[in-house]
Design a protein around this motif. Structure first.
Motif, mmCIF file in Angstrom:
data_model
loop_
_atom_site.group_PDB
_atom_site.id
_atom_site.type_symbol
_atom_site.label_atom_id
_atom_site.label_comp_id
_atom_site.label_asym_id
_atom_site.label_seq_id
_atom_site.Cartn_x
_atom_site.Cartn_y
_atom_site.Cartn_z
ATOM 1 N N ALA A 8 67.067 57.683 -24.627
ATOM 2 C CA ALA A 8 67.540 56.328 -24.931
ATOM 3 C C ALA A 8 68.654 56.401 -25.964
ATOM 4 C CB ALA A 8 66.399 55.469 -25.462
ATOM 5 N N GLU A 9 69.576 55.450 -25.890
ATOM 6 C CA GLU A 9 70.598 55.327 -26.940
ATOM 7 C C GLU A 9 69.874 55.057 -28.254
ATOM 8 O OE1 GLU A 9 73.751 55.762 -27.056
ATOM 9 O OE2 GLU A 9 74.407 55.702 -24.968
ATOM 10 N N PRO A 10 70.291 55.651 -29.357
ATOM 11 C CA PRO A 10 69.585 55.450 -30.629
ATOM 12 C C PRO A 10 69.366 53.985 -31.006
ATOM 13 C CG PRO A 10 71.134 57.247 -30.839
ATOM 14 C CD PRO A 10 71.382 56.626 -29.491
ATOM 15 N N GLU A 11 70.374 53.146 -30.817
ATOM 16 C CA GLU A 11 70.226 51.723 -31.156
ATOM 17 C C GLU A 11 69.203 51.054 -30.250
ATOM 18 O OE1 GLU A 11 73.392 52.947 -30.073
ATOM 19 O OE2 GLU A 11 73.855 53.615 -32.086
ATOM 20 N N ASP A 12 69.242 51.396 -28.974
ATOM 21 C CA ASP A 12 68.285 50.833 -28.028
ATOM 22 C C ASP A 12 66.869 51.314 -28.344
ATOM 23 O OD1 ASP A 12 70.399 49.593 -26.721
ATOM 24 O OD2 ASP A 12 70.507 51.118 -25.136
ATOM 25 N N ALA A 13 66.743 52.583 -28.690
ATOM 26 C CA ALA A 13 65.425 53.134 -29.025
ATOM 27 C C ALA A 13 64.821 52.386 -30.211
ATOM 28 C CB ALA A 13 65.530 54.628 -29.324
ATOM 29 N N THR A 14 65.618 52.126 -31.207
ATOM 30 C CA THR A 14 65.145 51.385 -32.388
ATOM 31 C C THR A 14 64.696 49.985 -31.997
ATOM 32 O OG1 THR A 14 66.579 52.655 -33.851
ATOM 33 C CG2 THR A 14 65.809 50.531 -34.668
ATOM 34 N N SER B 101 60.816 48.364 -31.993
ATOM 35 C CA SER B 101 60.513 47.137 -32.737
ATOM 36 C C SER B 101 59.888 46.073 -31.842
ATOM 37 C CB SER B 101 61.785 46.563 -33.364
ATOM 38 O OG SER B 101 62.278 47.436 -34.337
ATOM 39 N N ALA B 102 60.322 46.016 -30.581
ATOM 40 C CA ALA B 102 59.877 44.962 -29.676
ATOM 41 C C ALA B 102 58.555 45.270 -28.969
ATOM 42 C CB ALA B 102 60.958 44.699 -28.630
ATOM 43 N N TYR B 103 58.244 46.551 -28.786
ATOM 44 C CA TYR B 103 57.068 46.935 -27.997
ATOM 45 C C TYR B 103 56.217 47.941 -28.770
ATOM 46 C CZ TYR B 103 59.659 44.890 -24.137
ATOM 47 O OH TYR B 103 60.358 44.026 -23.330
ATOM 48 N N PRO B 104 54.988 47.572 -29.091
ATOM 49 C CA PRO B 104 54.111 48.521 -29.800
ATOM 50 C C PRO B 104 53.783 49.763 -28.967
ATOM 51 C CG PRO B 104 52.906 46.515 -29.224
ATOM 52 C CD PRO B 104 54.344 46.285 -28.867
ATOM 53 N N GLN B 105 53.981 49.685 -27.655
ATOM 54 C CA GLN B 105 53.699 50.826 -26.780
ATOM 55 C C GLN B 105 54.821 51.857 -26.782
ATOM 56 O OE1 GLN B 105 54.009 47.650 -25.863
ATOM 57 N NE2 GLN B 105 52.295 46.982 -24.630
ATOM 58 N N ILE B 106 55.950 51.542 -27.411
ATOM 59 C CA ILE B 106 57.088 52.463 -27.423
ATOM 60 C C ILE B 106 57.229 53.065 -28.818
ATOM 61 C CG2 ILE B 106 59.573 52.694 -27.097
ATOM 62 C CD1 ILE B 106 59.407 50.493 -24.997
ATOM 63 N N SER B 107 57.242 54.395 -28.852
ATOM 64 C CA SER B 107 57.316 55.130 -30.116
ATOM 65 C C SER B 107 58.401 56.207 -30.003
ATOM 66 C CB SER B 107 55.958 55.754 -30.429
ATOM 67 O OG SER B 107 55.576 56.646 -29.404
ATOM 68 N N PRO B 108 58.727 56.870 -31.115
ATOM 69 C CA PRO B 108 59.687 57.977 -31.028
ATOM 70 C C PRO B 108 59.199 59.037 -30.031
ATOM 71 C CG PRO B 108 59.305 57.391 -33.307
ATOM 72 C CD PRO B 108 58.288 56.630 -32.490
#
Length: 110
Positions: A56-62, A66-73
């Motif tokens: 993912a693009e770094p900005e999109d990943a951030t 923030s928007a989805y608790p299921q998405i992490s680094p």
């Protein structure tokens, strides 16, 4: 969305993409999808949950984290450029498919 459905959607989308190929370079418990010899998606299990790891693009990943608790680094990946997606409420098919497509496009463009 449960983990099996999440991985099935991701797998189906990856198989639709031109030049995408799956292999098991890290053992049978890790499905690795590549395009042009570069990884764009990994499917495995973490703590018993089926997960996806995607570029993912770094900005999109951030923003996604923030928007989805299921998405992490990204698990065992560069934390800035990769995300790990776990199953859970709020994840819809269109989001999962879009994340796979975005990851693929980033790798192809690189």
């Amino acid at each position: 969305m449960n983990g099996d459905r999440l991985q099935a959607l991701a797998r189906d989308r990856a198989e639709e993409l031109p030049g995408a190929a799956m292999s098991h370079p890290f053992g049978p418990e890790h499905e690795v999808y590549k395009v042009r010899g570069k990884v764009f998606m990994l499917l495995t299990e973490l703590d018993g949950d089926p997960v996806l790891t995607l570029k993912a693009e770094p900005e999109d990943a951030t923003a996604l984290r923030s928007a989805y608790p299921q998405i992490s680094p990204g698990y065992h990946m560069n934390k800035r450029h990769w995300i790990t997606v776990r199953p859970g409420e709020g994840l819809v098919a269109a989001l999962a498919r879009g994340l796979v497509t975005d990851s693929y496009r980033l790798v192809v463009a690189g």
